[in-house]
Design a protein around this motif. Structure first.
Motif, mmCIF file in Angstrom:
data_model
loop_
_atom_site.group_PDB
_atom_site.id
_atom_site.type_symbol
_atom_site.label_atom_id
_atom_site.label_comp_id
_atom_site.label_asym_id
_atom_site.label_seq_id
_atom_site.Cartn_x
_atom_site.Cartn_y
_atom_site.Cartn_z
ATOM 1 N N TYR A 1 45.554 39.661 40.528
ATOM 2 C CA TYR A 1 44.805 38.449 40.793
ATOM 3 C C TYR A 1 44.089 38.598 42.125
ATOM 4 C CZ TYR A 1 47.704 36.324 37.135
ATOM 5 O OH TYR A 1 48.333 36.026 35.956
ATOM 6 N N ARG A 2 43.076 37.785 42.332
ATOM 7 C CA ARG A 2 42.405 37.794 43.619
ATOM 8 C C ARG A 2 41.994 36.386 44.011
ATOM 9 N NH1 ARG A 2 36.760 40.902 41.941
ATOM 10 N NH2 ARG A 2 35.841 39.183 40.717
ATOM 11 N N GLN A 3 41.878 36.187 45.313
ATOM 12 C CA GLN A 3 41.445 34.915 45.835
ATOM 13 C C GLN A 3 40.492 35.143 47.003
ATOM 14 O OE1 GLN A 3 44.542 32.146 47.028
ATOM 15 N NE2 GLN A 3 43.170 30.435 46.588
ATOM 16 N N ALA A 4 39.283 34.654 46.859
ATOM 17 C CA ALA A 4 38.284 34.712 47.909
ATOM 18 C C ALA A 4 38.269 33.389 48.657
ATOM 19 C CB ALA A 4 36.902 35.003 47.320
ATOM 20 N N PRO A 5 37.793 33.390 49.907
ATOM 21 C CA PRO A 5 37.735 32.141 50.672
ATOM 22 C C PRO A 5 36.950 31.065 49.939
ATOM 23 C CG PRO A 5 37.318 34.004 52.105
ATOM 24 C CD PRO A 5 37.345 34.543 50.709
ATOM 25 N N GLY A 6 37.526 29.876 49.847
ATOM 26 C CA GLY A 6 36.864 28.760 49.198
ATOM 27 C C GLY A 6 36.873 28.797 47.690
ATOM 28 N N LYS A 7 37.561 29.749 47.101
ATOM 29 C CA LYS A 7 37.601 29.871 45.654
ATOM 30 C C LYS A 7 39.034 29.822 45.141
ATOM 31 C CE LYS A 7 34.820 32.409 43.384
ATOM 32 N NZ LYS A 7 34.189 33.606 42.751
ATOM 33 N N GLN A 8 39.168 29.493 43.878
ATOM 34 C CA GLN A 8 40.476 29.483 43.243
ATOM 35 C C GLN A 8 40.947 30.905 42.966
ATOM 36 O OE1 GLN A 8 42.266 26.555 42.622
ATOM 37 N NE2 GLN A 8 40.594 25.681 43.844
ATOM 38 N N ARG A 9 42.247 31.078 42.938
ATOM 39 C CA ARG A 9 42.799 32.362 42.559
ATOM 40 C C ARG A 9 42.487 32.631 41.089
ATOM 41 N NH1 ARG A 9 48.892 33.501 44.287
ATOM 42 N NH2 ARG A 9 47.829 33.106 46.275
ATOM 43 N N GLU A 10 42.054 33.846 40.797
ATOM 44 C CA GLU A 10 41.671 34.184 39.446
ATOM 45 C C GLU A 10 42.346 35.466 38.981
ATOM 46 O OE1 GLU A 10 37.589 35.264 38.790
ATOM 47 O OE2 GLU A 10 37.468 36.485 40.606
ATOM 48 N N LEU A 11 42.573 35.522 37.696
ATOM 49 C CA LEU A 11 43.083 36.738 37.085
ATOM 50 C C LEU A 11 41.985 37.784 37.040
ATOM 51 C CD1 LEU A 11 45.290 38.275 35.428
ATOM 52 C CD2 LEU A 11 44.235 37.276 33.390
ATOM 53 N N VAL A 12 42.300 38.980 37.499
ATOM 54 C CA VAL A 12 41.367 40.097 37.463
ATOM 55 C C VAL A 12 41.650 40.996 36.269
ATOM 56 C CG1 VAL A 12 40.486 42.116 38.693
ATOM 57 C CG2 VAL A 12 41.080 40.033 39.962
ATOM 58 N N ALA A 13 42.900 41.385 36.121
ATOM 59 C CA ALA A 13 43.293 42.286 35.050
ATOM 60 C C ALA A 13 44.781 42.151 34.808
ATOM 61 C CB ALA A 13 42.944 43.739 35.393
ATOM 62 N N GLU A 14 45.211 42.446 33.597
ATOM 63 C CA GLU A 14 46.627 42.436 33.281
ATOM 64 C C GLU A 14 46.937 43.542 32.295
ATOM 65 O OE1 GLU A 14 47.487 38.543 31.826
ATOM 66 O OE2 GLU A 14 46.349 38.795 29.973
ATOM 67 N N ILE A 15 48.199 43.927 32.278
ATOM 68 C CA ILE A 15 48.622 45.035 31.432
ATOM 69 C C ILE A 15 50.033 44.773 30.926
ATOM 70 C CG2 ILE A 15 49.419 46.375 33.436
ATOM 71 C CD1 ILE A 15 48.489 48.907 31.884
ATOM 72 N N THR A 16 50.247 45.034 29.651
ATOM 73 C CA THR A 16 51.562 44.879 29.056
ATOM 74 C C THR A 16 52.399 46.122 29.295
ATOM 75 O OG1 THR A 16 50.996 45.813 26.894
ATOM 76 C CG2 THR A 16 50.509 43.477 27.245
ATOM 77 N N SER A 17 53.671 46.024 28.961
ATOM 78 C CA SER A 17 54.555 47.173 29.105
ATOM 79 C C SER A 17 54.111 48.347 28.239
ATOM 80 C CB SER A 17 55.993 46.790 28.769
ATOM 81 O OG SER A 17 56.100 46.325 27.435
ATOM 82 N N GLY A 18 53.439 48.049 27.133
ATOM 83 C CA GLY A 18 52.953 49.082 26.243
ATOM 84 C C GLY A 18 51.581 49.630 26.594
ATOM 85 N N GLY A 19 50.936 49.060 27.609
ATOM 86 C CA GLY A 19 49.668 49.580 28.071
ATOM 87 C C GLY A 19 48.437 48.833 27.598
ATOM 88 N N SER A 20 48.616 47.748 26.866
ATOM 89 C CA SER A 20 47.477 46.933 26.467
ATOM 90 C C SER A 20 46.910 46.205 27.679
ATOM 91 C CB SER A 20 47.894 45.932 25.396
ATOM 92 O OG SER A 20 46.798 45.150 24.973
ATOM 93 N N THR A 21 45.587 46.157 27.796
ATOM 94 C CA THR A 21 44.949 45.611 28.992
ATOM 95 C C THR A 21 43.997 44.477 28.671
ATOM 96 O OG1 THR A 21 43.170 47.261 28.910
ATOM 97 C CG2 THR A 21 45.124 47.802 30.211
ATOM 98 N N ASN A 22 43.726 43.677 29.693
ATOM 99 C CA ASN A 22 42.794 42.570 29.610
ATOM 100 C C ASN A 22 42.120 42.428 30.962
ATOM 101 O OD1 ASN A 22 41.549 40.191 28.463
ATOM 102 N ND2 ASN A 22 42.981 38.974 29.682
ATOM 103 N N TYR A 23 40.797 42.184 30.954
ATOM 104 C CA TYR A 23 40.025 42.075 32.187
ATOM 105 C C TYR A 23 39.150 40.845 32.171
ATOM 106 C CZ TYR A 23 41.127 47.065 32.591
ATOM 107 O OH TYR A 23 41.773 48.275 32.665
ATOM 108 N N THR A 24 38.938 40.278 33.337
ATOM 109 C CA THR A 24 37.943 39.235 33.461
ATOM 110 C C THR A 24 36.558 39.869 33.347
ATOM 111 O OG1 THR A 24 37.321 37.280 34.769
ATOM 112 C CG2 THR A 24 37.697 39.327 35.969
#
Length: 113
Positions: free
Chosen positions: A37-60
């Motif tokens: 996740y990331r958070q820039a000044p003045g912005k909400q925290r957002e999901l950048v990328a995620e990965i499962t234990s099996g290696g499946s991925t998801n990106y903003t």
């Protein structure tokens, strides 16, 4: 002892690359989806990328094609390879086990000049 330690941030020019690492406790690593996740000044925290234990991925959408999340289950470590960095990627980056209450202190990424 619960521990999430992010590292690898820094100051980089537009178009440059950084590789972030997150060393996590074993108990929270194997049983959870891990995310960056990331958070820039003045912005909400957002999901950048995620990965499962099996290696499946998801990106903003804003990082798709530029960032790659990966994990080494044996080392209890999650990585975020960031290429073609843009000024708008500037933020504090955190790793986080999905559905947990745990967050690290984050690592600063600054893309400038």
């Amino acid at each position: 002892q619960v521990q999430l330690v992010e590292s690898g941030g820094g100051l980089v020019q537009p178009g440059g690359s950084l590789r972030l690492s997150c060393a996590a406790s074993g108990s929270m690593f194997s049983m959870n989806v891990m995310g960056w996740y990331r958070q820039a000044p003045g912005k909400q925290r957002e999901l950048v990328a995620e990965i499962t234990s099996g290696g499946s991925t998801n990106y903003t959408d804003s990082v798709k094609g530029r960032f790659t999340i990966s994990r080494d289950n044996a080392k209890n470590t999650v990585y975020l390879q960031m290429n073609s960095l843009k000024p708008e990627d500037t933020a504090v980056y955190y790793c986080h086990p999905k559905l947990s209450r745990y967050w690290g202190q984050g690592t600063q990424v600054t893309v400038s000049s």
